[in-house]
Design a protein around this motif. Structure first.
Motif, PDB file in Angstrom:
ATOM      1  N   VAL A  42       0.916  -1.092  -0.100  1.00 41.33           N
ATOM      2  CA  VAL A  42      -0.045   0.083  -0.058  1.00 41.33           C
ATOM      3  C   VAL A  42       0.660   1.225  -0.057  1.00 41.33           C
ATOM      4  O   VAL A  42       0.685   2.235  -0.604  1.00 41.33           O
ATOM      5  CB  VAL A  42      -1.016  -0.115   1.148  1.00 41.33           C
ATOM      6  CG1 VAL A  42      -1.899   1.271   1.296  1.00 41.33           C
ATOM      7  CG2 VAL A  42      -1.832  -1.110   1.058  1.00 41.33           C
ATOM      8  N   GLU A  43       1.953   1.320   0.794  1.00 48.07           N
ATOM      9  CA  GLU A  43       2.823   2.343   0.843  1.00 48.07           C
ATOM     10  C   GLU A  43       3.398   2.519  -0.264  1.00 48.07           C
ATOM     11  O   GLU A  43       3.739   3.747  -0.802  1.00 48.07           O
ATOM     12  CB  GLU A  43       3.785   2.333   2.037  1.00 48.07           C
ATOM     13  CG  GLU A  43       4.720   3.374   2.331  1.00 48.07           C
ATOM     14  CD  GLU A  43       3.951   4.561   2.685  1.00 48.07           C
ATOM     15  OE1 GLU A  43       4.633   5.673   2.507  1.00 48.07           O
ATOM     16  OE2 GLU A  43       2.813   4.400   3.357  1.00 48.07           O
ATOM     17  N   GLN A  44       3.945   1.358  -0.971  1.00 53.08           N
ATOM     18  CA  GLN A  44       4.855   1.689  -2.144  1.00 53.08           C
ATOM     19  C   GLN A  44       3.676   2.203  -3.414  1.00 53.08           C
ATOM     20  O   GLN A  44       4.153   2.934  -4.309  1.00 53.08           O
ATOM     21  CB  GLN A  44       5.433   0.235  -2.772  1.00 53.08           C
ATOM     22  CG  GLN A  44       6.395  -0.327  -1.789  1.00 53.08           C
ATOM     23  CD  GLN A  44       7.020  -1.559  -2.177  1.00 53.08           C
ATOM     24  OE1 GLN A  44       6.689  -2.075  -3.370  1.00 53.08           O
ATOM     25  NE2 GLN A  44       8.005  -2.118  -1.481  1.00 53.08           N
ATOM     26  N   ARG A  45       2.652   1.707  -3.294  1.00 52.67           N
ATOM     27  CA  ARG A  45       1.668   2.090  -4.334  1.00 52.67           C
ATOM     28  C   ARG A  45       1.495   3.442  -4.239  1.00 52.67           C
ATOM     29  O   ARG A  45       1.151   4.529  -5.207  1.00 52.67           O
ATOM     30  CB  ARG A  45       0.410   1.340  -4.468  1.00 52.67           C
ATOM     31  CG  ARG A  45      -0.732   1.984  -5.562  1.00 52.67           C
ATOM     32  CD  ARG A  45      -2.036   0.880  -5.354  1.00 52.67           C
ATOM     33  NE  ARG A  45      -1.792  -0.559  -5.552  1.00 52.67           N
ATOM     34  CZ  ARG A  45      -1.599  -1.503  -4.655  1.00 52.67           C
ATOM     35  NH1 ARG A  45      -2.244  -1.119  -3.559  1.00 52.67           N
ATOM     36  NH2 ARG A  45      -1.674  -2.760  -4.763  1.00 52.67           N
ATOM     37  N   ALA A  46       1.118   4.022  -2.930  1.00 55.33           N
ATOM     38  CA  ALA A  46       0.774   5.435  -2.789  1.00 55.33           C
ATOM     39  C   ALA A  46       2.110   6.308  -3.236  1.00 55.33           C
ATOM     40  O   ALA A  46       1.783   7.175  -3.878  1.00 55.33           O
ATOM     41  CB  ALA A  46       0.560   5.495  -1.238  1.00 55.33           C
ATOM     42  N   TRP A  47       3.231   6.037  -3.005  1.00 50.05           N
ATOM     43  CA  TRP A  47       4.308   6.751  -3.133  1.00 50.05           C
ATOM     44  C   TRP A  47       4.551   6.730  -4.896  1.00 50.05           C
ATOM     45  O   TRP A  47       5.101   7.734  -5.507  1.00 50.05           O
ATOM     46  CB  TRP A  47       5.737   6.175  -2.391  1.00 50.05           C
ATOM     47  CG  TRP A  47       6.473   7.235  -2.350  1.00 50.05           C
ATOM     48  CD1 TRP A  47       7.418   7.891  -3.164  1.00 50.05           C
ATOM     49  CD2 TRP A  47       6.734   7.966  -1.082  1.00 50.05           C
ATOM     50  NE1 TRP A  47       8.325   9.044  -2.558  1.00 50.05           N
ATOM     51  CE2 TRP A  47       7.661   9.129  -1.207  1.00 50.05           C
ATOM     52  CE3 TRP A  47       5.835   7.789   0.097  1.00 50.05           C
ATOM     53  CZ2 TRP A  47       7.932   9.956  -0.186  1.00 50.05           C
ATOM     54  CZ3 TRP A  47       6.476   8.738   1.189  1.00 50.05           C
ATOM     55  CH2 TRP A  47       7.364   9.779   0.974  1.00 50.05           C
ATOM     56  N   ALA A  48       4.218   5.517  -5.535  1.00 53.70           N
ATOM     57  CA  ALA A  48       4.281   5.650  -6.733  1.00 53.70           C
ATOM     58  C   ALA A  48       3.283   6.632  -7.562  1.00 53.70           C
ATOM     59  O   ALA A  48       3.565   7.068  -8.664  1.00 53.70           O
ATOM     60  CB  ALA A  48       4.096   4.178  -7.335  1.00 53.70           C
TER      61      ALA A  48
END
Length: 1008
Positions: free
Chosen positions: A570-576
């Motif tokens: 979730v955090e990686q997707r948000a940063w992407a």
């Protein structure tokens, strides 16, 4: 000496001498006056009585007096002389009585007095000689240095003059000799009469150390008890180098202060006119007393002057003199002096020293070592830091370790611990200088951090403990300084992966630990072996590369974020998403296709896996998802031409299915739509929402969404307001559950909007009701009702006629005997609208009203027939009355007013024809169709129940029109078969219904 009998001639000589002032006495006057006096005691006393400023004259007085005491010189003993000396006051005049006589004591023998006077003359002559020596070391006068003759025997000519008393040459020689003397340190009269200790303190306070040396050499036995008072009189600012010979000296053999061996031992002179109140130390001090005195002196020097270097020099000379137990304070002063004088100063000259920059020995002793290290390097720069650490901090750390060893509590890690703590507190630019000075390629003595593992642990703690977002080149510099180790085996890599996972949990903020500092991280890294450290370095390499990529596109993350998000999709997707969206909205906005394709390449890099299977910042996301995120970010930035070009680039990396592109474009458009402040689709976010749908090829869903945007723009142009009275916003339009109510608001707020029937119908279709026949029928009903309210009956009739045609078409598609809910709802809306207009008294076209009521009979449910039939019969009565009126008018020879007739009006169907089309309710009817309808329900009640069933599906409401009083007419029964209803009861029921806001559905009864 008034008790000595004298002759008249002698008395005259006494008077002549006493009348001479001190300034009038010369070397010639002394033998010329006193030489004629026969009384030796009186002459000697007269010579002691006079003290003048001229050195030669004073010397002549003393030598002349000594000559007159020669005869009694051999009769004196040393004890008697000292006894006499203690009772003689130098201020006594020769002409005044002695103390013995004034006190009533019998006079002392003449030889005792003579010895006392001679002793005083000798002591004073000794001081005069000392004074001459002091003048020699003082600054010489402008006439030049003293010649050799003066240096050899300053009294040679004076003595000769004494032998030739009265010779003029004596005065000349005396004046010449005086002129050659240097500037005296104090007046001669004061020097001859003051206490020697006072004079010594005076010279010490003036820093005339050469003169003080002469005084100490010539009168040391007298001044020895006052040595510490003399030393304390020296100004604190004075350089200890200048008076080091006066400092006390310690004798290790006696464990006491060393007493100097004076070359000459003089008789202590009397205290002649000054009382010296000073501490007296007759005996040599012990070692501890000497140490305490030195420490007090050091404190005074620092507190008064703040000059640590002066205090340090004092300590150094004291140590050289053998004073014990000054090593530690010397170390402190040496280190403190480096802080004050050698540490870097602020680069800006405008910076001023504040209270925090004032250092004293007490503050130094009470300050923690870590704070002292920070003070040493407070103003260091990256280019000077390493040099400053070597010159300032390392000696300090060495002293701390030495003291710990001397105290019996050795701490070998003390230096490293303090140095590492300081390094972890540094900004990365400063820390980089330390790591560059500790590279493994340097020889060990040259490295600040000598242990490789310690260096790695410290670097990891500094990097992952930093919050910096823009120092990626500096971080890379630190990484390049670290040692390279061999790759671990599979088992060791698994352990290292577990360590990385634990590290990610460790740096994740929690309620108990909001943030892991560099010191906390060092505690985590300390127990790790080199294999784990090597794997973490590989991870660090990937993280640094990822951090540089994120920073390049305006979405930097602290290095610890890569640990925290390592297993967080979730955090990686948000940063992407942030990366894709922020790149286009940064200060350096991307305007070319090449730049956006570069962004896509970098995003895909972050998905990949590096050496050793280490995943990038977006390692949990797939390449397909990253492409979707990129494309959505591209659209969110409004770069639609670039989006089209990238999609259609055959060699590009953006390959997405058509339905995926459609969904992304639709979502981006709705995001623009929801954020729009205006519904006008020619500018702003609404224009972006509209243009975004043109990026992919048209599809029914996209076309429908574009039409909805057009409808929103149309509603905004008609100034439709929300419930609060302000113009309705696009987001309110989208969130409206019943969008037909928006059409109702439009018609209510715009009186002439009903005239544009096709425009309104098109608006309804674009609001999402394409193919919705019920919504179309309701729109017809709203248009007809709005025209009715505006008393535009013709347009209302035309609208209802079109609605009837639409309903007939709907009914024609339903097989006979099938109950279709949609058809029933449309029919119900239709008959209510027909009945409403058909019973309006202001509408005077009977033929059209008959057609309307006929349609109402055709579409209404069976339980509504009595109401409509009542209105039908009344309309027939009106028509009959009208026809009868025309017949009567013709009989009377007048022409009746013609009745209006619609040009397209068709023949009115008979009641029998209308009834044949109606499906009668299932209840028993009378045999004759004209028989009374027994037990039929109240018409108003039937209408009320019908409305409550239909109203929930009706999206609009219009207030009822008041009836014209002249519209009421009488009803007549024809053929005795017409059903007579209680019109008063119907009217009352209808009025109550109108009060509830539903009168337009059932109409108001025209009869009273």
């Amino acid at each position: 000496m008034s008790n000595i009998p004298v002759s008249d001639s002698t008395a005259e000589l006494y008077t002549q001498w006493t009348n001479l002032s001190d300034e009038q006495i010369t070397a010639d006057a002394i033998p010329s006056v006193l030489g004629k006096v026969q009384d030796d005691l009186w002459v000697a006393a007269a010579c002691t009585d006079r003290v003048v400023e001229d050195v030669s004259v004073q010397h002549a007085l003393l030598t002349f007096g000594l000559q007159r005491t020669q005869a009694t010189a051999g009769n004196a003993v040393l004890g008697a002389v000292r006894s006499w000396q203690s009772g003689v006051d130098d201020g006594d005049r020769a002409t005044t009585p002695s103390k013995d006589e004034s006190n009533g004591q019998p006079p002392q023998p003449a030889d005792e007095r003579m010895q006392r006077v001679r002793s005083l003359l000798l002591a004073r002559l000794e001081r005069l000689n000392t004074f001459v020596e002091l003048c020699k070391v003082s600054a010489p006068t402008s006439e030049g240095d003293l010649d050799e003759e003066w240096e050899d025997d300053p009294w040679a000519e004076a003595d000769g003059g004494e032998e030739a008393s009265g010779s003029p040459s004596v005065q000349k020689t005396s004046s010449t000799s005086s002129a050659r003397l240097g500037t005296p340190p104090l007046p001669l009269t004061q020097f001859l009469t003051a206490d020697l200790a006072y004079i010594a303190r005076l010279l010490a306070s003036r820093e005339e150390f050469a003169a003080l040396r002469i005084l100490m050499d010539r009168h040391g036995s007298h001044l020895w008890p006052y040595r510490f008072s003399i030393l304390e009189a020296i100004p604190e600012l004075a350089d200890p180098e200048a008076y080091r010979e006066f400092l006390p000296e310690y004798d290790p053999y006696t464990s006491r202060e060393r007493k100097p061996d004076f070359l000459n031992v003089d008789i202590p002179p009397p205290i002649d006119g000054y009382s010296l109140r000073a501490r007296v130390h007759q005996e040599p001090l012990t070692a501890s007393d000497l140490t305490e005195w030195c420490k007090r002196r050091i404190d005074v020097i620092i507190s008064v002057t703040g000059m640590v270097d002066t205090a340090l020099a004092f300590v150094q000379h004291s140590v050289a003199r053998g004073i014990p137990d000054l090593d530690e304070i010397g170390e402190d002063l040496s280190l403190l002096s480096r802080l004050i004088y050698d540490a870097p100063k602020p680069g800006n000259e405008s910076d001023t020293m504040d209270d925090s920059d004032e250092w004293t020995l007490e503050r130094w002793k009470s300050t923690e070592p870590s704070a002292i290290i920070r003070a040493y390097l407070l103003h260091s720069t990256p280019s000077t830091l390493v040099k400053d650490i070597r010159a300032l901090v390392l000696p300090y750390l060495f002293v701390l370790e030495s003291r710990a060893e001397r105290a019996g509590i050795p701490d070998p890690s003390l230096s490293n611990r303090l140095l590492y703590d300081y390094i972890m507190s540094l900004p990365l630019t400063m820390a980089a200088a330390v790591f560059e000075a500790s590279k493994p390629t340097f020889p060990a003595p040259q490295r600040l951090i000598k242990d490789d593992e310690d260096m790695v642990r410290l670097a990891l703690a500094c990097l992952y403990g930093s919050d910096s977002l823009d120092e990626w080149p500096t971080m890379s510099r630190i990484f390049e300084c670290l040692p390279a180790w061999q790759n671990a085996n599979d088992e060791e890599e698994d352990e290292a992966d577990t360590t990385i996972t634990s590290l990610g949990a460790f740096v994740t903020p929690s309620t108990t630990s909001p943030r892991a500092s560099a010191s906390d991280l060092l505690v985590f890294f300390n127990p790790l072996p080199s294999t784990s450290l090597s794997h973490i370095l590989d991870v660090l390499d990937v993280h640094l590369e990822s951090g540089e990529i994120l920073a390049r596109w305006g979405v930097p993350a602290p290095l610890r974020w890569f640990l925290q998000s390592r297993n967080d999709m979730v955090e990686q997707r948000a940063w992407a998403n942030r990366m894709a969206r922020r790149a286009g909205g940064s200060e350096e906005e991307l305007d070319t296709q090449e730049e956006w394709e570069w962004l896509l390449d970098d995003m895909l890099k972050l998905v990949g896996t590096g050496d050793g299977g280490i995943k990038g910042a977006f390692g949990l996301l797939s390449r397909e998802e990253i492409k979707k995120i990129f494309f959505a970010g591209l659209l969110s930035c409004g770069k639609f031409p670039i989006a089209k070009a990238i999609l259609r680039n055959p060699r590009g990396k953006l390959r997405l299915d058509a339905d995926v592109v459609e969904d992304i474009c639709l979502s981006a458009s709705r995001e623009f739509y929801d954020n729009a402040s205006s519904g006008n689709y020619t500018h702003g976010d609404m224009k972006l929402a509209y243009d975004c749908l043109d990026v992919p090829s048209p599809t029914p869903i996209l076309v429908k969404e574009k039409e909805f945007i057009e409808a929103t723009s149309r509603l905004s142009s008609y100034n439709v307001t929300s419930r609060s009275g302000v113009p309705i916003s696009p987001i309110e339009i989208r969130l409206t559950k019943d969008r037909l109510s928006l059409v109702s608001r439009l018609l209510s707020n715009n009186p002439d909007a009903y005239k544009h029937r096709d425009v309104i119908l098109e608006l309804v279709h674009k609001l999402g009701f394409q193919g919705d026949e019920i919504a179309e029928v309701k729109t017809y009903a709203m248009l007809a009702d709005t025209a009715l309210q505006a008393e535009d009956f013709a347009r209302a009739f035309d609208t209802i006629e079109a609605m009837v045609g639409k309903v007939l078409d709907i009914r024609s598609t339903v097989p006979p005997g099938i109950e279709d809910p949609k058809t029933q709802e449309c029919s119900e809306v239709c008959w209510i609208a027909c009945y409403q207009l058909g019973r309006q008294p202001e509408f005077d076209e009977v033929e059209k009203k008959m057609r309307l009521l006929g349609w109402a009979l055709e579409f209404c449910p069976p339980d509504k027939l009595p109401d409509i039939l009542h209105s039908w019969h009344r309309l027939e009565d009106e028509d009959v009355e009208y026809r009868e009126g025309r017949i009567m008018a013709r009989r009377n020879g007048s022409e009746a007013a013609p009745r209006k007739r619609h040009p397209q009006a068709r023949s009115i169907p008979s009641l029998a024809e209308r009834l044949q089309r109606i499906q009668m309710p299932d209840f028993r009817m009378p045999s004759s169709p004209l028989a009374p309808l027994v037990g039929s329900p109240d018409p108003a009640a039937l209408a009320s129940r019908t409305f409550h069933r239909v109203a929930a599906n009706f999206p609009f409401s219009v207030g009822h029109r008041a009836q014209s009083p002249g519209s009421e007419g009488s009803s007549r029964s024809r053929d005795g078969s017409r059903v007579r209803l209680n019109t008063d009861e119907v009217s009352a029921q209808a009025t109550r219904v109108f009060q509830k806001g539903i009168g337009w559905l059932i109409g108001a009864d025209e009869e009273a």
